[in-house]
Design a protein around this motif. Structure first.
Motif: not given
Length: 120
Positions: A9-34
């Motif tokens: 039970x303690x292992x499951x509780x720790x896992x759920x706490x550690x699995x929480x993430x902060x809100x946000x939007x993940x982005x990935x791309x390639x930076x290019x010049x003009x």
């Protein structure tokens, strides 16, 4: 018997706490010049802005210094940078609105280059 039950039970509780993430939007791309050449191995200041697509109202804006990889690729989670405009709280962005877009700009050699201007 009780100790055998408490450990899982303690292992499951720790896992759920550690699995929480902060809100946000993940982005990935390639930076290019003009000229559309990839900006490789460069520390660059990126600005991520969430706007109303119809009127251009800014709901959230942040900047962050990111070093691109050998291919010009960058990754970021919007909501974790330095807040420039908006409420300062990523959770207060009105994502229920229908016409919103994400604008990503990069500052390269003193020029702000829009590398993405896409609706959600």
């Amino acid at each position: 018997m009780k100790t055998k039950l408490i450990c899982p039970i303690l292992l499951l509780a720790c896992q759920s706490i550690l699995a929480q993430t902060s809100p946000g939007i993940a982005v990935q791309g390639i930076a290019r010049d003009a000229e559309k050449a990839a900006l490789v191995d460069e520390p660059l200041t990126f600005v991520f802005e969430i706007q109303d697509a119809a009127g251009g109202t800014s709901y959230y804006k942040e900047d962050v210094l990111i070093k691109t990889d050998p291919y010009g690729v960058f990754s970021h989670i919007i909501g974790t940078g330095n807040v420039l405009a908006g409420s300062g709280n990523f959770n207060e962005i009105p994502f229920g609105k229908t016409h919103m877009k994400l604008v990503i700009t990069v500052n390269y050699n003193g020029n702000n280059i829009v590398i993405s201007n896409s609706p959600f």
